[in-house]
Design an enzyme around this catalytic site. Structure first.
Site, mmCIF file in Angstrom:
data_model
loop_
_atom_site.group_PDB
_atom_site.id
_atom_site.type_symbol
_atom_site.label_atom_id
_atom_site.label_comp_id
_atom_site.label_asym_id
_atom_site.label_seq_id
_atom_site.Cartn_x
_atom_site.Cartn_y
_atom_site.Cartn_z
ATOM 1 N N ARG A 165 38.973 39.984 26.532
ATOM 2 C CA ARG A 165 38.926 38.543 26.842
ATOM 3 C C ARG A 165 38.125 37.780 25.781
ATOM 4 O O ARG A 165 37.344 36.881 26.090
ATOM 5 C CB ARG A 165 38.294 38.282 28.213
ATOM 6 C CG ARG A 165 38.923 39.015 29.360
ATOM 7 C CD ARG A 165 40.251 38.393 29.792
ATOM 8 N NE ARG A 165 40.728 39.047 30.985
ATOM 9 C CZ ARG A 165 41.505 40.140 30.991
ATOM 10 N NH1 ARG A 165 41.918 40.664 29.834
ATOM 11 N NH2 ARG A 165 41.898 40.675 32.118
ATOM 12 N N SER A 239 40.517 34.579 37.135
ATOM 13 C CA SER A 239 39.233 35.289 37.241
ATOM 14 C C SER A 239 38.121 34.411 36.687
ATOM 15 O O SER A 239 38.214 33.953 35.546
ATOM 16 C CB SER A 239 39.268 36.584 36.431
ATOM 17 O OG SER A 239 40.395 37.335 36.781
ATOM 18 N N GLU A 334 34.134 33.651 32.540
ATOM 19 C CA GLU A 334 35.291 33.781 31.633
ATOM 20 C C GLU A 334 35.824 32.427 31.131
ATOM 21 O O GLU A 334 36.045 32.273 29.928
ATOM 22 C CB GLU A 334 36.404 34.579 32.313
ATOM 23 C CG GLU A 334 37.583 34.816 31.400
ATOM 24 C CD GLU A 334 38.702 35.596 32.043
ATOM 25 O OE1 GLU A 334 38.482 36.750 32.450
ATOM 26 O OE2 GLU A 334 39.819 35.043 32.140
#
Ligand code: FAD
Ligand code: NAP
Length: 340
Positions: A165, A239, A334
Site C-alpha cells: 500500500r 480499509s 491508509e
C-alpha cells in the site's frame, strides 16, 4: 485553460461523502489543461490536491488552494510478442470499467483487483492490492508531470518503489508528481492467482475446477459486494488502516496470548489482520455521533450521514490507542488526510 470554479462542494467527489469545500477547483481533460492548471497554482502559490475518485481521501471541511480533478482518459493496447500486451490507460479512466475492458480484450493478470473504486492514475499511489495481487504485478511504467519543474517524466517499476500500500509517490515525494497515464504488461494467457483461500472455497462452491480469469473476476466482485459497504449508500474509504507488520518474536508472543490471532507470514515478518485486532477491542459496529465502525468489517470506518473528518479522526485515534494498549501494535492510517 479549463473552467476555474470557486468554493466548490466536494461531498460528491469523496467516497466518505464529507461536506468539504474547495477554495478553487478545476477539471482537466488533457495534458495541456493539466499543465495550465499547475502553472496557475504555482503563480498563485496555491497548494494543489489532485483528485481521482476521492475513495482514499479524508477531506477536512475547508480545502485550500487548487483541487485538480483528473479527467484525462484514453485506452491503447500494443502487442508484445505472442503472449503479452502493453496496455496504456489515461489517469482519469475509472479502474473497474477499465478492468472489464481488459478482460473483454483477453488481457489478463489484474482480475483480483476487481471492484476497487477510483481512477487508474491513483492506483499506483498506494500500489492497490487485493486477494493476493498488487498493481505492481501487472505494472510496466507510468508518466507523471513534475509540478516543480513542469517536465513530463516516465517512471519504471523500480523507480516507483512499490511496497505494501505504498509507492515513491505516496511516501517519498508526496504531492510532487501528477500521474497522467499508466502502462501495464498483461498476459494473453490466463494465469489465475488463487493464493487466498476464500477464492478457492468460493470457486469450489460454484463447481468451477479450472477457473478462467472471468470466473475469478466474478467471484471477487461477489465476495466484495457481500462484505463491503457501497460508498453510494454508506460513506467509507475501504480499509481505514493498513495491516501491521510485526517481527517473528512479537508474533510468537502474541500468538501465545491469543491463539486465534489472524496473521500471515510476510517475508521475515508477520502481517496481522488489522480488522481482527480492532474487533477484539470491541469496536466492530460501534457508532460515535455520525461516524462509526462498519458492522460487517471492523477495518472499515463509515460516515453515517453528517459526519466530518474531525469526528472520524477522533474515533480513529481512539481505535489506534486501544489496539496499541492491548496488542502493542501501532496501526497506520491508509487513506490520505487532507489538509494533513
Ligand atoms: P483519490 O482518493 O482521489 O486519491 C488518493 C490519493 O492519490 C490522493 O493523495 C490523491 O491526491 C492522489 N492522486 C489521485 N490521482 C492522482 C494522480 N493522477 N496523480 C497523482 N496523485 C493522484 N484500495 C486497495 O488498495 N485495495 C482495495 O481492495 C480497496 N478497496 C476499496 C473498497 C472501497 C469500498 C473503497 C471506498 C476504497 C477501497 N480502496 C482499496 C481504496 C481506494 O479505492 C484506492 O486506493 C484507489 O486507488 C483510490 O483511487 P481514487 O481515484 O479514488 O483516489
Ligand atoms: P479478509 O479476506 O477478511 O482477510 C483479512 C486479512 O487477511 C486481509 O486484509 C488480507 O491481507 C489477509 N489475508 C487473507 N488471506 C491471506 C493470504 N492467503 N495471504 C496473505 N494474507 C492474507 O479481508 P477483507 O477485508 O475481506 O479484504 C479482502 C481483500 O480485499 C484483501 O486483500 C484486502 O486487502 C482487500 N481490500 C482492501 C481494501 C482497502 O481499502 N485497501 C478494502 C477492501 C478490501 P491483505 O489486505 O494484505 O490482502
Amino acid at each position: 485553460m479549463s473552467k476555474l470554479e470557486h468554493n466548490v462542494d466536494l461531498s460528491r467527489y469523496n467516497s466518505f461523502g464529507f461536506a468539504a469545500r474547495a477554495e478553487n477547483f478545476v477539471r482537466v481533460e488533457s495534458l495541456v489543461q493539466l499543465q495550465d492548471a499547475v502553472v496557475l497554482a504555482r503563480q498563485n502559490r496555491w497548494p494543489m490536491l489532485v483528485l481521482g475518485g476521492g475513495s482514499n481521501l479524508v477531506l477536512r471541511e475547508r480545502v485550500p488552494g487548487l483541487v485538480i480533478q483528473m479527467g484525462i482518459v484514453g485506452r491503447q493496447a500494443q502487442p508484445v510478442g505472442r503472449d503479452e500486451v502493453l496496455v496504456t490507460l489515461g489517469a482519469g479512466e475509472i479502474w473497474h470499467p477499465s478492468l472489464i475492458w481488459m478482460l473483454d480484450q483477453g488481457y489478463y493478470g489484474l482480475e483480483n483487483l476487481a471492484l476497487i473504486p477510483g481512477t487508474v492514475g491513483a492506483a499506483p499511489m498506494q500500489n492497490i492490492g487485493a486477494y493476493g495481487v498488487e498493481l505492481e504485478q501487472g505494472f510496466n511504467s507510468l508518466q507523471a508531470l513534475d509540478t516543480e519543474t513542469g517536465v513530463l517524466r516516465r517512471f519504471s517499476r523500480e523507480e516507483c518503489c512499490f511496497g505494501y500500500r505504498d509507492s515513491y509517490f505516496k511516501s517519498a515525494a508526496p504531492g510532487r508528481y501528477i500521474i497522467v497515464d499508466v502502462s501495464f504488461s498483461l498476459s494473453l494467457q490466463p494465469r489465475p492467482v488463487l493464493r487466498y483461500q476464500v477464492l478457492v472455497d468460493e470457486l469450489q462452491a460454484r463447481g468451477i475446477e479450472q477457473p478462467h480469469p472471468r470466473d475469478l473476476f466474478e467471484v471477487v466482485c461477489d465476495i466484495r459486494r457481500s462484505k463491503l459497504p457501497d460508498p453510494v449508500a454508506v460513506g467509507n474509504a475501504g480499509s481505514f488502516f493498513k495491516n501491521p507488520l510485526i517481527s517473528e518474536t512479537h508474533y510468537a508472543d502474541l500468538q501465545r496470548q491469543y491463539p486465534a490471532l489472524v496473521a500471515y507470514p510476510a517475508g521475515k515478518d508477520y502481517k496481522l489482520a488489522a480488522g481482527w485486532l480492532i474487533e477484539q477491542c470491541g469496536w466492530k459496529g460501534h457508532t460515535r455521533g455520525s461516524v462509526g465502525v462498519y458492522a460487517r468489517q471492523a477495518l472499515v470506518l463509515v460516515n453515517l450521514g453528517t459526519g466530518t473528518a474531525s469526528e472520524l479522526m477522533l474515533l480513529a485515534d481512539e481505535i489506534v490507542q486501544s489496539v496499541e494498549a492491548r496488542f502493542g501494535v501501532t496501526l497506520e492510517m491508509e487513506p490520505r488526510l487532507y489538509p494533513a
